[in-house]
Design a protein around this motif. Structure first.
Motif, PDB file in Angstrom:
ATOM      1  N   GLY A 151     -12.282   5.240   3.764  1.00 41.12           N
ATOM      2  CA  GLY A 151     -12.550   6.050   2.568  1.00 41.12           C
ATOM      3  C   GLY A 151     -11.329   6.178   1.678  1.00 41.12           C
ATOM      4  N   MET A 152     -10.335   5.290   1.865  1.00 39.76           N
ATOM      5  CA  MET A 152      -9.153   5.336   0.997  1.00 39.76           C
ATOM      6  C   MET A 152      -9.470   4.615  -0.317  1.00 39.76           C
ATOM      7  SD  MET A 152      -6.240   4.669   3.911  1.00 39.76           S
ATOM      8  CE  MET A 152      -4.788   5.370   3.099  1.00 39.76           C
ATOM      9  N   ARG A 153      -8.840   5.068  -1.396  1.00 39.85           N
ATOM     10  CA  ARG A 153      -9.054   4.479  -2.721  1.00 39.85           C
ATOM     11  C   ARG A 153      -7.986   3.428  -2.996  1.00 39.85           C
ATOM     12  NH1 ARG A 153      -6.759   7.501  -5.571  1.00 39.85           N
ATOM     13  NH2 ARG A 153      -6.353   9.248  -4.179  1.00 39.85           N
ATOM     14  N   GLN A 154      -8.385   2.302  -3.590  1.00 42.64           N
ATOM     15  CA  GLN A 154      -7.349   1.350  -4.002  1.00 42.64           C
ATOM     16  C   GLN A 154      -6.707   1.881  -5.276  1.00 42.64           C
ATOM     17  OE1 GLN A 154      -8.203  -2.913  -4.094  1.00 42.64           O
ATOM     18  NE2 GLN A 154      -6.620  -3.145  -5.672  1.00 42.64           N
ATOM     19  N   GLU A 155      -5.389   2.096  -5.222  1.00 38.45           N
ATOM     20  CA  GLU A 155      -4.676   2.659  -6.373  1.00 38.45           C
ATOM     21  C   GLU A 155      -3.871   1.627  -7.132  1.00 38.45           C
ATOM     22  OE1 GLU A 155      -2.192   5.922  -5.195  1.00 38.45           O
ATOM     23  OE2 GLU A 155      -3.836   7.339  -5.468  1.00 38.45           O
ATOM     24  N   ALA A 156      -3.509   0.558  -6.449  1.00 43.10           N
ATOM     25  CA  ALA A 156      -2.625  -0.402  -7.123  1.00 43.10           C
ATOM     26  C   ALA A 156      -2.837  -1.811  -6.599  1.00 43.10           C
ATOM     27  CB  ALA A 156      -1.162   0.001  -6.916  1.00 43.10           C
ATOM     28  N   HIS A 157      -2.656  -2.752  -7.503  1.00 41.72           N
ATOM     29  CA  HIS A 157      -2.590  -4.169  -7.140  1.00 41.72           C
ATOM     30  C   HIS A 157      -1.370  -4.731  -7.868  1.00 41.72           C
ATOM     31  CE1 HIS A 157      -4.741  -8.326  -6.727  1.00 41.72           C
ATOM     32  NE2 HIS A 157      -3.431  -8.422  -6.618  1.00 41.72           N
ATOM     33  N   PHE A 158      -0.282  -4.823  -7.141  1.00 44.82           N
ATOM     34  CA  PHE A 158       0.948  -5.358  -7.736  1.00 44.82           C
ATOM     35  C   PHE A 158       0.910  -6.876  -7.608  1.00 44.82           C
ATOM     36  CE2 PHE A 158       2.260  -1.100  -6.186  1.00 44.82           C
ATOM     37  CZ  PHE A 158       2.530  -0.539  -7.417  1.00 44.82           C
ATOM     38  N   VAL A 159       1.033  -7.551  -8.742  1.00 44.96           N
ATOM     39  CA  VAL A 159       0.877  -9.001  -8.760  1.00 44.96           C
ATOM     40  C   VAL A 159       2.223  -9.693  -8.525  1.00 44.96           C
ATOM     41  CG1 VAL A 159       0.137 -10.972 -10.158  1.00 44.96           C
ATOM     42  CG2 VAL A 159      -1.095  -8.788 -10.311  1.00 44.96           C
ATOM     43  N   SER A 160       2.244 -10.523  -7.479  1.00 41.10           N
ATOM     44  CA  SER A 160       3.403 -11.370  -7.197  1.00 41.10           C
ATOM     45  C   SER A 160       4.717 -10.572  -7.163  1.00 41.10           C
ATOM     46  CB  SER A 160       3.472 -12.461  -8.283  1.00 41.10           C
ATOM     47  OG  SER A 160       4.334 -13.489  -7.905  1.00 41.10           O
ATOM     48  N   ASN A 161       4.697  -9.428  -6.482  1.00 45.05           N
ATOM     49  CA  ASN A 161       5.877  -8.548  -6.534  1.00 45.05           C
ATOM     50  C   ASN A 161       6.765  -8.613  -5.302  1.00 45.05           C
ATOM     51  OD1 ASN A 161       4.046  -7.171  -4.859  1.00 45.05           O
ATOM     52  ND2 ASN A 161       5.070  -5.231  -5.242  1.00 45.05           N
ATOM     53  N   GLU A 162       6.338  -9.355  -4.264  1.00 44.80           N
ATOM     54  CA  GLU A 162       7.186  -9.444  -3.069  1.00 44.80           C
ATOM     55  C   GLU A 162       7.363 -10.897  -2.663  1.00 44.80           C
ATOM     56  OE1 GLU A 162       5.205  -6.878  -0.213  1.00 44.80           O
ATOM     57  OE2 GLU A 162       6.729  -5.335  -0.551  1.00 44.80           O
ATOM     58  N   PHE A 163       8.599 -11.256  -2.301  1.00 43.09           N
ATOM     59  CA  PHE A 163       8.859 -12.627  -1.839  1.00 43.09           C
ATOM     60  C   PHE A 163       8.906 -12.584  -0.321  1.00 43.09           C
ATOM     61  CE2 PHE A 163      11.397 -16.467  -1.064  1.00 43.09           C
ATOM     62  CZ  PHE A 163      10.642 -17.364  -1.804  1.00 43.09           C
ATOM     63  N   LEU A 164       7.792 -12.984   0.297  1.00 43.53           N
ATOM     64  CA  LEU A 164       7.657 -12.860   1.744  1.00 43.53           C
ATOM     65  C   LEU A 164       7.415 -14.220   2.385  1.00 43.53           C
ATOM     66  CD1 LEU A 164       5.343  -9.734   2.163  1.00 43.53           C
ATOM     67  CD2 LEU A 164       7.786  -9.893   2.567  1.00 43.53           C
ATOM     68  N   LYS A 165       8.188 -14.507   3.410  1.00 43.01           N
ATOM     69  CA  LYS A 165       7.997 -15.730   4.191  1.00 43.01           C
ATOM     70  C   LYS A 165       7.893 -16.963   3.283  1.00 43.01           C
ATOM     71  CE  LYS A 165       5.975 -12.966   7.823  1.00 43.01           C
ATOM     72  NZ  LYS A 165       4.861 -12.566   8.639  1.00 43.01           N
ATOM     73  N   GLY A 166       8.778 -16.999   2.298  1.00 45.46           N
ATOM     74  CA  GLY A 166       8.887 -18.200   1.469  1.00 45.46           C
ATOM     75  C   GLY A 166       7.967 -18.279   0.278  1.00 45.46           C
ATOM     76  N   GLU A 167       7.229 -17.213  -0.027  1.00 44.89           N
ATOM     77  CA  GLU A 167       6.352 -17.282  -1.208  1.00 44.89           C
ATOM     78  C   GLU A 167       6.192 -15.912  -1.851  1.00 44.89           C
ATOM     79  OE1 GLU A 167       2.289 -18.394  -0.170  1.00 44.89           O
ATOM     80  OE2 GLU A 167       2.608 -17.628   1.855  1.00 44.89           O
ATOM     81  N   TRP A 168       5.825 -15.939  -3.133  1.00 43.53           N
ATOM     82  CA  TRP A 168       5.544 -14.696  -3.841  1.00 43.53           C
ATOM     83  C   TRP A 168       4.153 -14.201  -3.456  1.00 43.53           C
ATOM     84  CZ3 TRP A 168       9.265 -12.069  -5.871  1.00 43.53           C
ATOM     85  CH2 TRP A 168      10.406 -12.740  -6.314  1.00 43.53           C
ATOM     86  N   THR A 169       4.061 -12.914  -3.170  1.00 44.05           N
ATOM     87  CA  THR A 169       2.772 -12.377  -2.711  1.00 44.05           C
ATOM     88  C   THR A 169       2.409 -11.116  -3.491  1.00 44.05           C
ATOM     89  OG1 THR A 169       3.857 -11.014  -1.021  1.00 44.05           O
ATOM     90  CG2 THR A 169       3.150 -13.220  -0.362  1.00 44.05           C
TER      91      THR A 169
END
Ligand SMILES: CC(C)(COP(=O)(O)OP(=O)(O)OC[C@H]1O[C@@H](n2cnc3c(N)ncnc32)[C@H](O)[C@@H]1OP(=O)(O)O)[C@@H](O)C(=O)NCCC(=O)NCCS
Length: 189
Positions: A151-169
């Motif tokens: 029942g949690m609300r989606q509050e955010a979708h950050f686009v390509s904001n983290e560089f994880l394991k060799g790629e932007w996510t």
């Protein structure tokens, strides 16, 4: 603040880790399918030792950044199926964060949602949190499913904001307020 442990749910027990959980934690943390969307890479046996040591340590949960992780076991058999973590995001703003990691052998049975709901209850009703969040990789459909079932609300979708394991996510943030938790639990009664 002392923790009301163990926490019992319909099918699960959430408890502190013990030394004897090492093999199960190794199975969990060294599995590439498990760690795919997590911030850490699959761990070596030595790294799992360090990870278990962190889980065995007492944490007062009274400062930003502190976290406690519970082993989740099947109540009937005691089998370790995964773990859930609660983070103190902000003492000042009464903000908490939840996380959950389950072994693939135990996916698809609702265990993660059941254990995470107990964690939200702990956050709101025991720690008096005002807002609890969950953060996840945008590709992690399983995790998003858990957040929605909670029942949690989606509050955010950050686009390509983290560089994880060799790629932007991408990163998604879901949230629930104390009043929403209260309304949800009252509605369920
Ligand atoms: C994220 C993760 C915990 C989700 O696991 P999950 O098994 O999909 O989630 P749940 O345990 O809540 O199970 C829900 C599924 O069980 C099904 N189910 C079966 N019996 C059920 C029951 N009695 N009650 C509720 N759901 C049940 C649901 O229908 C749902 O199936 P669906 O995905 O096909 O819709 C799991 O993929 C995981 O541990 N991944 C690796 C670590 C990770 O990425 N963690 C999240 C980091 S943000």
């Amino acid at each position: 603040m002392s923790l009301p442990l163990p926490i019992e749910t319909e099918r699960l027990t959430l408890r502190r880790y013990t030394e004897t959980d090492y093999d199960d934690l190794l199975k969990l943390q060294s599995n590439d399918d498990v760690t795919r969307f997590l911030l850490y890479e699959s761990k070596t046996p030595e790294q799992v030792r360090d990870s278990l040591a962190l889980r065995l340590a007492d944490v007062p949960m009274d400062a930003d950044g502190q976290a406690v992780t519970f082993a989740v076991v099947l109540r009937e058999t005691g089998q370790h199926v995964g773990e859930v973590t609660m983070f103190v995001q902000s003492v000042e703003h009464k903000g908490g964060e939840i996380g959950f990691v389950f072994h693939p052998d135990f996916h698809g049975r609702g265990y993660a949602t059941e254990a995470a709901a107990a964690l939200l209850r702990l956050g709101f009703e025991h720690f008096g949190m005002h807002r609890m969040i969950g953060r996840l990789d945008g590709r992690n459909a399983g995790s998003a499913g858990v957040m929605k079932r909670l029942g949690m609300r989606q509050e955010a979708h950050f686009v390509s904001n983290e560089f994880l394991k060799g790629e932007w996510t991408d990163e998604l943030v879901f949230a629930m307020l104390a009043e929403e938790w209260k309304a949800g639990t009252l509605a369920a009664e």
